[in-house]
Motif scaffolding. Structure first.
Motif, PDB file in Angstrom:
ATOM      1  N   LEU A  88      61.278  19.804  62.521  1.00  0.00           N
ATOM      2  CA  LEU A  88      60.021  19.287  62.456  1.00  0.00           C
ATOM      3  C   LEU A  88      59.286  19.579  61.198  1.00  0.00           C
ATOM      4  CD1 LEU A  88      58.970  19.791  66.292  1.00  0.00           C
ATOM      5  CD2 LEU A  88      59.855  17.857  65.124  1.00  0.00           C
ATOM      6  N   GLY A  89      59.562  21.021  60.705  1.00  0.00           N
ATOM      7  CA  GLY A  89      58.846  21.396  59.512  1.00  0.00           C
ATOM      8  C   GLY A  89      58.808  22.829  59.534  1.00  0.00           C
ATOM      9  N   VAL A  90      58.189  23.473  58.594  1.00  0.00           N
ATOM     10  CA  VAL A  90      58.218  24.881  58.526  1.00  0.00           C
ATOM     11  C   VAL A  90      56.849  25.318  59.072  1.00  0.00           C
ATOM     12  CG1 VAL A  90      58.110  26.879  57.200  1.00  0.00           C
ATOM     13  CG2 VAL A  90      59.878  24.771  56.661  1.00  0.00           C
ATOM     14  N   GLU A  91      56.899  26.400  59.980  1.00  0.00           N
ATOM     15  CA  GLU A  91      55.597  27.184  60.212  1.00  0.00           C
ATOM     16  C   GLU A  91      55.266  28.155  59.390  1.00  0.00           C
ATOM     17  OE1 GLU A  91      53.893  28.030  64.758  1.00  0.00           O
ATOM     18  OE2 GLU A  91      55.731  28.968  64.092  1.00  0.00           O
ATOM     19  N   GLU A  92      53.949  28.148  58.882  1.00  0.00           N
ATOM     20  CA  GLU A  92      53.534  29.015  58.041  1.00  0.00           C
ATOM     21  C   GLU A  92      52.683  30.316  58.718  1.00  0.00           C
ATOM     22  OE1 GLU A  92      53.777  29.618  54.789  1.00  0.00           O
ATOM     23  OE2 GLU A  92      54.631  27.851  53.906  1.00  0.00           O
ATOM     24  N   PHE A  93      52.861  31.446  58.413  1.00  0.00           N
ATOM     25  CA  PHE A  93      52.039  32.556  59.149  1.00  0.00           C
ATOM     26  C   PHE A  93      50.891  33.176  58.093  1.00  0.00           C
ATOM     27  CE2 PHE A  93      55.418  32.178  61.693  1.00  0.00           C
ATOM     28  CZ  PHE A  93      55.039  32.727  63.092  1.00  0.00           C
ATOM     29  N   THR A  94      50.004  33.628  58.560  1.00  0.00           N
ATOM     30  CA  THR A  94      48.894  34.095  57.907  1.00  0.00           C
ATOM     31  C   THR A  94      48.337  35.518  58.386  1.00  0.00           C
ATOM     32  OG1 THR A  94      46.606  33.447  57.076  1.00  0.00           O
ATOM     33  CG2 THR A  94      47.053  32.840  59.260  1.00  0.00           C
ATOM     34  N   VAL A  95      47.818  36.339  57.446  1.00  0.00           N
ATOM     35  CA  VAL A  95      47.499  37.582  57.857  1.00  0.00           C
ATOM     36  C   VAL A  95      45.783  37.290  58.094  1.00  0.00           C
ATOM     37  CG1 VAL A  95      47.032  40.068  57.196  1.00  0.00           C
ATOM     38  CG2 VAL A  95      49.210  38.874  56.656  1.00  0.00           C
ATOM     39  N   VAL A  96      45.707  37.809  59.361  1.00  0.00           N
ATOM     40  CA  VAL A  96      44.079  37.750  59.697  1.00  0.00           C
ATOM     41  C   VAL A  96      43.404  39.063  59.496  1.00  0.00           C
ATOM     42  CG1 VAL A  96      42.211  37.329  61.555  1.00  0.00           C
ATOM     43  CG2 VAL A  96      44.490  36.075  61.197  1.00  0.00           C
ATOM     44  N   ALA A 130      39.336  41.340  51.741  1.00  0.00           N
ATOM     45  CA  ALA A 130      38.866  40.095  51.667  1.00  0.00           C
ATOM     46  C   ALA A 130      38.081  39.372  50.306  1.00  0.00           C
ATOM     47  CB  ALA A 130      37.630  40.097  52.746  1.00  0.00           C
ATOM     48  N   GLY A 131      38.245  38.149  50.033  1.00  0.00           N
ATOM     49  CA  GLY A 131      37.928  37.646  48.838  1.00  0.00           C
ATOM     50  C   GLY A 131      38.516  37.839  47.409  1.00  0.00           C
ATOM     51  N   ARG A 132      40.018  38.299  47.632  1.00  0.00           N
ATOM     52  CA  ARG A 132      40.606  38.550  46.376  1.00  0.00           C
ATOM     53  C   ARG A 132      41.081  37.157  45.829  1.00  0.00           C
ATOM     54  NH1 ARG A 132      46.190  41.715  47.871  1.00  0.00           N
ATOM     55  NH2 ARG A 132      44.547  43.342  47.537  1.00  0.00           N
ATOM     56  N   PRO A 133      40.898  36.958  44.717  1.00  0.00           N
ATOM     57  CA  PRO A 133      41.300  35.782  44.210  1.00  0.00           C
ATOM     58  C   PRO A 133      42.594  34.917  44.382  1.00  0.00           C
ATOM     59  CG  PRO A 133      40.312  37.225  42.561  1.00  0.00           C
ATOM     60  CD  PRO A 133      40.811  37.956  43.457  1.00  0.00           C
ATOM     61  N   LEU A 140      48.934  39.123  62.250  1.00  0.00           N
ATOM     62  CA  LEU A 140      50.062  38.142  61.689  1.00  0.00           C
ATOM     63  C   LEU A 140      50.261  37.088  62.815  1.00  0.00           C
ATOM     64  CD1 LEU A 140      52.036  37.443  59.184  1.00  0.00           C
ATOM     65  CD2 LEU A 140      53.930  38.234  60.667  1.00  0.00           C
ATOM     66  N   VAL A 141      49.707  35.760  62.442  1.00  0.00           N
ATOM     67  CA  VAL A 141      49.680  34.668  63.379  1.00  0.00           C
ATOM     68  C   VAL A 141      50.144  33.387  62.817  1.00  0.00           C
ATOM     69  CG1 VAL A 141      47.604  35.649  64.589  1.00  0.00           C
ATOM     70  CG2 VAL A 141      47.201  34.020  62.912  1.00  0.00           C
ATOM     71  N   THR A 169      39.176  36.779  57.840  1.00  0.00           N
ATOM     72  CA  THR A 169      39.647  36.347  56.591  1.00  0.00           C
ATOM     73  C   THR A 169      41.167  36.003  56.430  1.00  0.00           C
ATOM     74  OG1 THR A 169      38.196  38.018  55.325  1.00  0.00           O
ATOM     75  CG2 THR A 169      40.238  37.500  54.321  1.00  0.00           C
ATOM     76  N   LEU A 170      41.522  35.068  56.011  1.00  0.00           N
ATOM     77  CA  LEU A 170      43.024  34.651  56.035  1.00  0.00           C
ATOM     78  C   LEU A 170      43.542  35.007  54.743  1.00  0.00           C
ATOM     79  CD1 LEU A 170      42.645  31.322  57.949  1.00  0.00           C
ATOM     80  CD2 LEU A 170      42.919  33.499  58.842  1.00  0.00           C
TER      81      LEU A 170
END
Length: 297
Positions: free
Chosen positions: A163-171, A179-182, A244-245, A257-258
Protein backbone atom coordinates in the motif's frame (compact mmCIF):
# COMPACT_ATOMS: atom_id res chain seq x y z
CA UNK A 1 -27.46 -40.18 3.54
CA UNK A 2 -28.09 -39.04 -0.03
CA UNK A 3 -29.72 -35.62 -0.28
CA UNK A 4 -32.02 -34.43 -3.05
CA UNK A 5 -30.38 -32.12 -5.55
CA UNK A 6 -31.77 -28.74 -6.55
CA UNK A 7 -32.11 -30.03 -10.09
CA UNK A 8 -34.29 -32.92 -8.94
CA UNK A 9 -36.48 -30.57 -6.90
CA UNK A 10 -36.78 -28.23 -9.87
CA UNK A 11 -37.84 -31.15 -12.09
CA UNK A 12 -40.49 -32.22 -9.55
CA UNK A 13 -41.93 -28.71 -9.25
CA UNK A 14 -41.97 -28.24 -13.02
CA UNK A 15 -43.81 -31.54 -13.61
CA UNK A 16 -46.43 -30.55 -11.04
CA UNK A 17 -46.81 -27.03 -12.43
CA UNK A 18 -47.16 -28.18 -16.05
CA UNK A 19 -49.17 -31.29 -15.18
CA UNK A 20 -47.20 -33.37 -17.67
CA UNK A 21 -43.81 -35.00 -18.08
CA UNK A 22 -43.84 -34.03 -21.75
CA UNK A 23 -44.52 -30.34 -21.14
CA UNK A 24 -42.08 -30.27 -18.22
CA UNK A 25 -39.32 -31.74 -20.39
CA UNK A 26 -39.98 -29.08 -23.03
CA UNK A 27 -39.85 -26.26 -20.48
CA UNK A 28 -36.66 -27.62 -18.92
CA UNK A 29 -35.01 -28.31 -22.30
CA UNK A 30 -34.26 -31.93 -21.42
CA UNK A 31 -35.38 -35.25 -22.85
CA UNK A 32 -38.35 -36.96 -21.27
CA UNK A 33 -36.29 -40.08 -20.35
CA UNK A 34 -33.74 -37.85 -18.57
CA UNK A 35 -36.54 -36.11 -16.68
CA UNK A 36 -38.12 -39.42 -15.69
CA UNK A 37 -34.74 -40.72 -14.52
CA UNK A 38 -34.23 -37.72 -12.21
CA UNK A 39 -37.73 -38.05 -10.73
CA UNK A 40 -37.13 -41.77 -10.06
CA UNK A 41 -33.82 -40.94 -8.41
CA UNK A 42 -35.56 -38.37 -6.21
CA UNK A 43 -38.23 -40.90 -5.25
CA UNK A 44 -35.53 -43.41 -4.37
CA UNK A 45 -33.76 -40.82 -2.21
CA UNK A 46 -36.97 -39.90 -0.38
CA UNK A 47 -38.11 -43.49 0.03
CA UNK A 48 -41.33 -43.61 -1.95
CA UNK A 49 -43.31 -42.45 -5.00
CA UNK A 50 -44.05 -38.75 -5.30
CA UNK A 51 -46.15 -38.72 -8.47
CA UNK A 52 -48.91 -40.90 -9.82
CA UNK A 53 -48.76 -41.10 -13.62
CA UNK A 54 -52.26 -40.79 -15.06
CA UNK A 55 -53.17 -41.16 -18.77
CA UNK A 56 -53.33 -37.40 -19.40
CA UNK A 57 -51.85 -35.85 -16.27
CA UNK A 58 -49.95 -36.49 -13.06
CA UNK A 59 -51.15 -36.51 -9.48
CA UNK A 60 -49.15 -36.03 -6.31
CA UNK A 61 -49.05 -38.88 -3.84
CA UNK A 62 -49.41 -38.10 -0.11
CA UNK A 63 -45.63 -38.09 0.14
CA UNK A 64 -45.43 -35.84 -2.90
CA UNK A 65 -47.92 -33.39 -1.37
CA UNK A 66 -45.81 -33.27 1.81
CA UNK A 67 -42.56 -32.76 -0.11
CA UNK A 68 -43.74 -30.16 -2.64
CA UNK A 69 -43.85 -27.08 -0.32
CA UNK A 70 -40.32 -27.84 0.87
CA UNK A 71 -39.14 -28.27 -2.71
CA UNK A 72 -40.57 -24.87 -3.64
CA UNK A 73 -38.99 -23.29 -0.54
CA UNK A 74 -35.59 -24.80 -1.33
CA UNK A 75 -35.71 -23.46 -4.88
CA UNK A 76 -36.76 -20.01 -3.68
CA UNK A 77 -33.93 -19.96 -1.13
CA UNK A 78 -31.46 -20.96 -3.84
CA UNK A 79 -32.70 -18.07 -5.98
CA UNK A 80 -32.29 -15.67 -3.06
CA UNK A 81 -28.78 -17.01 -2.42
CA UNK A 82 -27.82 -16.49 -6.07
CA UNK A 83 -29.28 -13.00 -6.09
CA UNK A 84 -27.43 -12.11 -2.89
CA UNK A 85 -24.14 -13.37 -4.32
CA UNK A 86 -24.68 -11.30 -7.45
CA UNK A 87 -25.49 -8.19 -5.41
CA UNK A 88 -22.40 -8.75 -3.28
CA UNK A 89 -20.22 -9.14 -6.36
CA UNK A 90 -21.83 -5.94 -7.63
CA UNK A 91 -20.98 -4.21 -4.31
CA UNK A 92 -24.65 -3.63 -3.50
CA UNK A 93 -24.72 -5.57 -0.23
CA UNK A 94 -22.67 -7.95 1.89
CA UNK A 95 -20.19 -7.89 4.73
CA UNK A 96 -16.40 -7.68 4.67
CA UNK A 97 -14.29 -8.60 7.69
CA UNK A 98 -11.11 -6.50 7.89
CA UNK A 99 -8.31 -7.12 10.40
CA UNK A 100 -5.84 -4.31 11.19
CA UNK A 101 -3.15 -3.28 13.63
CA UNK A 102 -4.06 -0.44 15.99
CA UNK A 103 -2.09 2.29 14.22
CA UNK A 104 -3.85 1.53 10.92
CA UNK A 105 -7.31 1.80 12.47
CA UNK A 106 -6.30 5.12 14.03
CA UNK A 107 -4.50 6.60 11.06
CA UNK A 108 -5.12 5.54 7.49
CA UNK A 109 -8.39 3.64 7.81
CA UNK A 110 -11.03 6.23 8.90
CA UNK A 111 -11.05 8.26 5.65
CA UNK A 112 -11.11 5.01 3.66
CA UNK A 113 -14.12 3.75 5.61
CA UNK A 114 -15.87 7.08 5.17
CA UNK A 115 -15.44 6.93 1.38
CA UNK A 116 -16.43 3.24 1.27
CA UNK A 117 -19.65 3.97 3.13
CA UNK A 118 -20.44 6.79 0.72
CA UNK A 119 -19.88 4.56 -2.31
CA UNK A 120 -21.27 1.27 -1.03
CA UNK A 121 -23.75 1.91 1.81
CA UNK A 122 -25.15 -1.61 1.60
CA UNK A 123 -21.83 -3.34 2.30
CA UNK A 124 -20.96 -3.56 6.00
CA UNK A 125 -17.37 -3.53 7.26
CA UNK A 126 -16.63 -5.56 10.39
CA UNK A 127 -13.36 -4.38 11.91
CA UNK A 128 -11.02 -6.52 14.04
CA UNK A 129 -8.09 -4.74 15.70
CA UNK A 130 -4.82 -6.28 16.91
CA UNK A 131 -2.02 -4.78 18.95
CA UNK A 132 0.77 -6.71 17.25
CA UNK A 133 1.48 -7.65 13.64
CA UNK A 134 2.16 -11.25 14.70
CA UNK A 135 -1.33 -11.56 16.17
CA UNK A 136 -2.77 -9.96 13.05
CA UNK A 137 -1.06 -12.59 10.92
CA UNK A 138 -2.19 -15.39 13.24
CA UNK A 139 -5.78 -14.16 12.98
CA UNK A 140 -5.64 -14.19 9.20
CA UNK A 141 -4.11 -17.67 9.18
CA UNK A 142 -6.98 -18.84 11.40
CA UNK A 143 -9.55 -17.40 8.99
CA UNK A 144 -10.90 -14.66 11.27
CA UNK A 145 -10.98 -12.00 8.53
CA UNK A 146 -11.18 -11.59 4.76
CA UNK A 147 -8.43 -8.98 4.51
CA UNK A 148 -5.56 -7.92 6.78
CA UNK A 149 -3.84 -4.53 6.77
CA UNK A 150 -0.46 -4.24 8.44
CA UNK A 151 3.30 -4.58 7.97
CA UNK A 152 4.70 -7.09 5.50
CA UNK A 153 3.80 -10.56 6.93
CA UNK A 154 6.95 -12.72 7.03
CA UNK A 155 6.64 -16.03 5.22
CA UNK A 156 3.14 -15.30 3.95
CA UNK A 157 2.22 -17.47 0.96
CA UNK A 158 -1.05 -15.79 -0.02
CA UNK A 159 -1.55 -12.66 -2.13
CA UNK A 160 0.10 -9.49 -0.75
CA UNK A 161 -0.51 -5.96 -2.00
CA UNK A 162 1.86 -3.18 -0.96
CA UNK A 163 0.00 0.00 0.00
CA UNK A 164 2.85 2.38 0.70
CA UNK A 165 5.39 3.42 3.30
CA UNK A 166 4.30 4.51 6.76
CA UNK A 167 6.45 7.34 8.14
CA UNK A 168 7.21 7.74 11.85
CA UNK A 169 7.68 10.98 13.70
CA UNK A 170 9.20 11.93 17.05
CA UNK A 171 6.78 13.78 19.33
CA UNK A 172 8.04 16.29 21.91
CA UNK A 173 6.36 19.05 23.95
CA UNK A 174 5.88 22.39 22.23
CA UNK A 175 8.38 24.02 24.63
CA UNK A 176 11.07 21.37 24.23
CA UNK A 177 14.61 22.74 23.64
CA UNK A 178 14.67 20.84 20.33
CA UNK A 179 11.45 22.43 19.09
CA UNK A 180 11.61 24.92 16.26
CA UNK A 181 14.89 23.77 14.76
CA UNK A 182 15.01 24.74 11.08
CA UNK A 183 15.82 21.25 9.81
CA UNK A 184 12.70 19.76 11.40
CA UNK A 185 14.70 16.61 12.13
CA UNK A 186 16.25 14.92 15.13
CA UNK A 187 18.75 12.12 15.48
CA UNK A 188 17.57 9.49 17.93
CA UNK A 189 20.99 9.62 19.58
CA UNK A 190 20.10 13.14 20.74
CA UNK A 191 17.35 11.56 22.83
CA UNK A 192 19.34 8.62 24.17
CA UNK A 193 19.58 10.03 27.70
CA UNK A 194 15.85 10.74 28.00
CA UNK A 195 13.12 8.54 29.40
CA UNK A 196 10.63 7.72 26.63
CA UNK A 197 6.92 7.33 26.27
CA UNK A 198 7.18 3.65 25.45
CA UNK A 199 4.49 1.11 24.57
CA UNK A 200 3.03 -1.85 26.45
CA UNK A 201 5.01 -5.04 25.77
CA UNK A 202 2.21 -6.62 23.73
CA UNK A 203 2.04 -3.60 21.40
CA UNK A 204 4.04 -4.14 18.21
CA UNK A 205 5.34 -0.56 18.36
CA UNK A 206 7.27 -1.49 21.51
CA UNK A 207 9.38 -3.87 19.42
CA UNK A 208 9.80 -1.25 16.70
CA UNK A 209 11.00 1.44 19.15
CA UNK A 210 13.45 -0.95 20.79
CA UNK A 211 14.77 -1.98 17.38
CA UNK A 212 15.37 1.50 15.96
CA UNK A 213 16.95 2.70 19.22
CA UNK A 214 19.23 -0.36 19.32
CA UNK A 215 20.26 0.47 15.77
CA UNK A 216 21.12 3.98 17.00
CA UNK A 217 23.24 2.48 19.79
CA UNK A 218 21.10 2.74 22.92
CA UNK A 219 18.19 1.15 24.75
CA UNK A 220 15.25 3.46 25.47
CA UNK A 221 14.35 3.86 29.13
CA UNK A 222 10.57 3.88 29.68
CA UNK A 223 9.10 6.80 31.60
CA UNK A 224 5.65 5.35 30.98
CA UNK A 225 4.21 2.58 28.82
CA UNK A 226 1.12 3.44 26.84
CA UNK A 227 -1.48 0.70 26.54
CA UNK A 228 -3.28 2.56 23.77
CA UNK A 229 -1.31 3.65 20.72
CA UNK A 230 -3.35 6.86 20.46
CA UNK A 231 -2.20 7.92 23.94
CA UNK A 232 1.50 8.02 23.06
CA UNK A 233 1.58 11.39 21.22
CA UNK A 234 -0.62 13.00 23.87
CA UNK A 235 1.62 11.81 26.71
CA UNK A 236 4.71 13.01 24.84
CA UNK A 237 3.17 16.43 24.22
CA UNK A 238 2.43 16.63 27.94
CA UNK A 239 6.15 16.32 28.68
CA UNK A 240 6.43 12.72 29.90
CA UNK A 241 9.12 11.95 27.34
CA UNK A 242 9.69 11.66 23.59
CA UNK A 243 7.52 9.25 21.65
CA UNK A 244 8.00 7.58 18.27
CA UNK A 245 4.63 7.32 16.55
CA UNK A 246 3.21 6.74 13.07
CA UNK A 247 2.73 10.19 11.57
CA UNK A 248 -0.78 9.24 10.45
CA UNK A 249 -2.10 8.90 14.02
CA UNK A 250 -1.16 12.41 15.14
CA UNK A 251 -4.45 14.30 15.54
CA UNK A 252 -5.19 17.49 13.65
CA UNK A 253 -4.29 20.76 15.42
CA UNK A 254 -1.82 18.87 17.60
CA UNK A 255 -0.11 21.17 20.10
CA UNK A 256 3.13 19.21 20.43
CA UNK A 257 6.30 19.30 18.36
CA UNK A 258 6.84 16.85 15.52
CA UNK A 259 10.34 16.10 14.28
CA UNK A 260 11.38 13.66 11.58
CA UNK A 261 13.88 11.04 12.77
CA UNK A 262 17.26 11.20 11.03
CA UNK A 263 17.72 8.66 9.55
CA UNK A 264 14.02 8.21 8.76
CA UNK A 265 12.00 5.46 10.42
CA UNK A 266 9.62 3.79 8.00
CA UNK A 267 7.76 0.55 7.45
CA UNK A 268 5.89 -0.80 4.44
CA UNK A 269 2.17 -1.41 4.91
CA UNK A 270 0.39 -4.14 3.02
CA UNK A 271 -3.04 -5.63 2.47
CA UNK A 272 -3.03 -9.41 2.33
CA UNK A 273 -5.41 -12.33 1.98
CA UNK A 274 -5.20 -16.10 2.33
CA UNK A 275 -6.34 -16.89 -1.21
CA UNK A 276 -7.22 -15.02 -4.38
CA UNK A 277 -9.59 -12.27 -3.18
CA UNK A 278 -13.19 -12.05 -4.32
CA UNK A 279 -14.56 -8.92 -6.07
CA UNK A 280 -15.73 -7.35 -2.78
CA UNK A 281 -12.31 -7.69 -1.17
CA UNK A 282 -10.57 -6.46 -4.32
CA UNK A 283 -12.78 -3.37 -4.44
CA UNK A 284 -11.96 -2.49 -0.82
CA UNK A 285 -8.23 -3.06 -1.38
CA UNK A 286 -8.35 -0.84 -4.48
CA UNK A 287 -9.99 1.98 -2.53
CA UNK A 288 -7.52 1.49 0.31
CA UNK A 289 -4.57 1.77 -2.06
CA UNK A 290 -5.97 5.03 -3.51
CA UNK A 291 -7.15 6.66 -0.29
CA UNK A 292 -4.59 5.55 2.31
CA UNK A 293 -2.44 8.45 3.56
CA UNK A 294 0.90 6.74 3.10
CA UNK A 295 3.84 7.47 0.84
CA UNK A 296 4.30 5.41 -2.34
CA UNK A 297 6.58 2.39 -2.01
Amino acid sequence: MTMPTLRQLEYLVTVVDTGSFTRAAERLHVTQPALSHQIRALETTLGGPLLERLPRSVRLTPTGRAVLPHARAALAEAERLTATARRTAGLEEGELEVAVIYSVSLGILPPVLREWRRRHPGVRIRLREYSHADRLQDAMTAGRADLAIGPVPPGWTGPIRELGVEEFTVVLPADDPLAGRPSGTVALTELADRAWVHYAPDNGLADLLDHVCARAGFRPEAAVRAEQTSAAPLLAAAGLGPALVPATIVPAHFDGTLLRPDPPVRRTLTAYTRTRPDPLTVAFADLLARQARVNPV
